[in-house]
Write an enzyme that holds these catalytic residues in place. Structure first.
Site, PDB file in Angstrom:
ATOM      1  N   ASP A   1      65.055 -66.980 -10.491  1.00  0.00           N
ATOM      2  CA  ASP A   1      64.227 -65.857 -10.921  1.00  0.00           C
ATOM      3  C   ASP A   1      63.043 -65.741  -9.947  1.00  0.00           C
ATOM      4  OD1 ASP A   1      63.119 -63.755 -12.303  1.00  0.00           O
ATOM      5  OD2 ASP A   1      63.148 -64.718 -14.253  1.00  0.00           O
TER       6      ASP A   1
ATOM      7  N   GLU B   1      57.720 -58.750 -20.284  1.00  0.00           N
ATOM      8  CA  GLU B   1      57.585 -60.200 -20.076  1.00  0.00           C
ATOM      9  C   GLU B   1      56.365 -60.756 -20.817  1.00  0.00           C
ATOM     10  OE1 GLU B   1      58.730 -61.614 -16.195  1.00  0.00           O
ATOM     11  OE2 GLU B   1      59.468 -59.636 -15.650  1.00  0.00           O
TER      12      GLU B   1
HETATM   13  C1  BGC Z   1      62.121 -61.467 -14.512  1.00  0.00           C
HETATM   14  C2  BGC Z   1      63.578 -61.181 -14.265  1.00  0.00           C
HETATM   15  C3  BGC Z   1      63.731 -60.073 -13.252  1.00  0.00           C
HETATM   16  C4  BGC Z   1      62.980 -60.441 -11.986  1.00  0.00           C
HETATM   17  C5  BGC Z   1      63.099 -59.395 -10.886  1.00  0.00           C
HETATM   18  C6  BGC Z   1      61.317 -61.610 -13.225  1.00  0.00           C
HETATM   19  O1  BGC Z   1      59.951 -61.594 -13.484  1.00  0.00           O
HETATM   20  O2  BGC Z   1      62.003 -62.648 -15.288  1.00  0.00           O
HETATM   21  O3  BGC Z   1      64.214 -60.854 -15.471  1.00  0.00           O
HETATM   22  O4  BGC Z   1      65.087 -59.849 -12.999  1.00  0.00           O
HETATM   23  O5  BGC Z   1      61.604 -60.597 -12.299  1.00  0.00           O
HETATM   24  O6  BGC Z   1      62.280 -58.315 -11.112  1.00  0.00           O
END
Ligand code: BGC
Length: 632
Positions: free
Chosen positions: A268, A467
């Site tokens: 990630d 998030e």
């Molecule tokens: C998230 C992921 C996402 C990635 C790319 C991260 O902060 O946890 O779910 O795919 O960013 O944007």
């Protein structure tokens, strides 16, 4: 299969160390040019949420992707032609791009309990992604959110794995299908236990037994792997204090060896950073644990230097690097990347009439209709008459941004109508069919008048978030916790911290993206505390003797006892996306309600029931949802 592996071996033999290490890098678009893609042999590029080229039109994306692809395919003495692949969070439609159809977030799709619809949504989403020259989406999220405080609850279909197990293979099939020009690579995420963290803290610790991990959080991965999913994203959470990004048992023994996953395990966002204070060590731990591709924002050159050095010095076995590269090449070959035309010449790019098209909007509108859950309908106040004099109020009545939620145009979502091109707000959908409906002048409902209004329709709830910004954290929970990157779970004073993290990597790398508030979203799940204006709006209308129906926009169940009490009808619309018209389809009775809760509804803030819990007694149980027609 033999041919495929043989073909990979032939490419691998030709690759030097620079080319191999470049192949395992996925750099963020703001930090990498097409020239650098060729010079450093970069295997993949991504957009973080809201990181968009030019004016964010499909043509801007096509031009950008075409340039990256072309650079990766220029063969000479120093560079092999291996197509780079572009990845994006198209998690509810191609949701970063202006004009795309925005489907309901997963929490609403869970309520539809309709796997066929899920596959049709995936097919439409793949077409809208492919129309912008992109090859890979970091979707579907198959987390099982077990605590409503988590800011990513809305990315989860359900608190129970059953529906997710049915959906995951259908979504993967819809996205990847025949691996042709209308398809994209799927990525199930986040491996594993992201929905199990204590208090629902994003990126926190899942302190659960292996039995529970396997029973609740792993089954959907099994179904996705059986359906041929080509990539899996590692999770930023830890499991019993050991970070998933450095967890060899989870990444290699379980996911690859036991479940037989043959595709790419991608890290990630800057996910290795927290494995060690020493970045070189972090890279070594991550690669050796089983990560194959590294999503890195700005530090990818340092990563390349360090991985090369540690392969040369023997801390990273060359076999492990070769395996990572083999997996990446396997996905690129299986997805026909070597034979597909350059992005600008692909079928859906040349004929982009599918992007944001009516047919896709119809599917999204159907999904909205099917996702609505009716919690209360006293004296059959619903369905409303189309001729009724309805006063429509509330901050979410006429705001397409609000109803789309996070991961739409910007990382944290948008808060207006204009950023969402196409579609209808819920009010616009009502106005189209109810000639006597009126929008409250300032949204507060203070203009309610029994002489002029028969009923109030109040559209309230949460504002967009994504998030950790969406976490609900009671005071004291934002403190960092010591975490280990040591798979043997030995305590380690040098370990990095977790807990609430709006740390450097997010602040700098998402710098160009609008961040709305610093998060967390609030301290409790009580709607009357999070948004007191909502109850006021209801009361402004009921105090005049006018009955109210509430439509709640939310990314998770909220404690709404007071709002429920004050209203005669109560509908949960989740985060419906761009096609707000789907709400009018149901509240006026053209269609019946069919949505059922896939998240148990709480009475109190800490009343965090999940179906299957001992002494389970939520306010509304899993599976609850009223209909107009009496159920037999
Ligand atoms: C998230 C992921 C996402 C990635 C790319 C991260 O902060 O946890 O779910 O795919 O960013 O944007």
């Amino acid at each position: 299969m033999k041919d495929l592996e043989h073909r990979i071996t032939e490419i691998l033999i030709k690759m030097n160390l620079d080319q191999k290490v470049g192949q395992i890098v996925q750099a963020e678009r703001q930090f990498v040019t097409p020239e650098a893609v060729k010079e450093y042999h970069i295997g993949s590029i991504l957009s973080g949420g809201g990181s968009v080229p030019g004016e964010n039109r499909p043509e801007d994306w096509i031009q950008m992707n075409d340039a990256y692809w072309a650079a990766s395919m220029e063969e000479d003495d120093n560079h092999l032609a291996i197509p780079t692949i572009y990845g994006i969070d198209a998690i509810h439609g191609n949701s970063n791009v202006k004009g795309a159809v925005i489907f309901p977030h997963n929490i609403g799709l869970g309520a539809t309990d309709d796997p066929d619809l899920i596959e049709r949504i995936a097919v439409a989403t793949a077409r809208e992604i492919a129309a912008t020259g992109i090859d890979w989406t970091f979707a579907p999220t198959i987390s099982v959110a077990r605590n409503d405080h988590w800011g990513r609850t809305y990315e989860s279909y359900a608190e129970d794995p059953d529906i997710i197990c049915k959906y995951a293979p259908r979504f993967v099939k819809g996205l990847q299908g025949n691996m042709g020009e209308e398809k994209v690579i799927a990525c199930v995420k986040h491996w594993v236990g992201d929905g199990a963290t204590e208090h629902g803290i994003d990126q926190g610790d899942a302190g659960i037994s292996e039995e529970e991990l396997r029973r609740i959080h792993i089954p959907a991965y099994r179904t996705a792997i059986e359906a041929g999913v080509l990539s899996v994203m590692a999770s930023l959470n830890s499991w019993n204090q050991v970070m998933c990004h450095g967890h060899k048992y989870l990444l290699t023994d379980l996911l690859k060896n036991e479940l037989g996953f043959q595709g790419i395990v991608i890290s990630d966002w800057d996910g290795i950073d927290k494995l060690s204070d020493d970045y070189a060590e972090a890279a070594v731990i991550g690669l050796n644990a089983g990560l194959d591709m590294f999503m890195i924002t700005d530090k990818w050159k340092t990563f390349i230097q360090q991985v090369k050095k540690h392969v040369e010095q023997g801390q990273i076995p060359i076999e492990r690097l070769d395996d990572a590269v083999r997996r990446i090449l396997r996905v690129k070959i299986r997805f026909n990347m070597f034979s597909k035309p350059r992005p600008a010449l692909r079928k859906l790019v040349k004929d982009s009439s599918c992007f944001g098209c009516k047919a896709h909007r119809e599917i999204a509108r159907e999904a909205v209709r099917k996702s609505l859950v009716l919690l209360k309908n006293e004296e059959s106040i619903l369905p409303l008459h189309k001729q009724a004099r309805i006063l429509v109020a509330g901050k979410n009545a006429n705001n397409r941004g609000h109803q789309c939620g996070g991961f739409t145009i910007a990382w944290q979502g948008v808060k207006d109508n204009d950023s969402i091109i196409g579609g209808t707000s819920i009010w616009e959908g009502i106005k189209a069919v109810a000639p006597n409906a009126a929008l409250s002048v300032d949204g507060s409902g203070k203009d309610a008048d029994p002489e002029n209004h028969d009923v109030g329709l109040v559209i309230i709830g949460e504002l967009p978030y994504a998030e950790m910004m969406g976490d609900i954290r009671i005071a004291g929970l934002s403190k960092s916790k010591k975490m280990s990157n040591n798979p043997d779970n030995k305590s380690n004073e040098e370990n990095k911290t977790s807990g609430f993290n709006t740390g450097l990597s997010y602040k700098t790398a998402h710098a160009s993206m609008p961040i709305m508030g610093e998060g967390p979203y609030g301290t409790h799940l009580y709607l009357h505390e999070l948004h007191p204006e909502d109850l006021s709006t209801i009361l402004n209308i009921t105090n005049k003797g006018i009955p109210v129906v509430v439509i709640l926009i939310c990314g998770r169940p909220l404690v709404v006892n007071q709002e429920l009490e004050a209203s005669k009808g109560f509908v949960v619309a989740w985060l419906p996306g761009s096609e707000g018209q789907g709400v009018a389809d149901v509240i006026f009775g053209d269609y019946d309600f069919q949505g059922k809760l896939t998240f148990s509804w709480p009475r109190f803030d800490d009343d965090n029931w999940n179906i299957g819990d001992e002494n389970y007694h939520p306010l509304f149980p899993y599976g609850y949802g009223l209909r107009y027609k009496k159920e037999k």
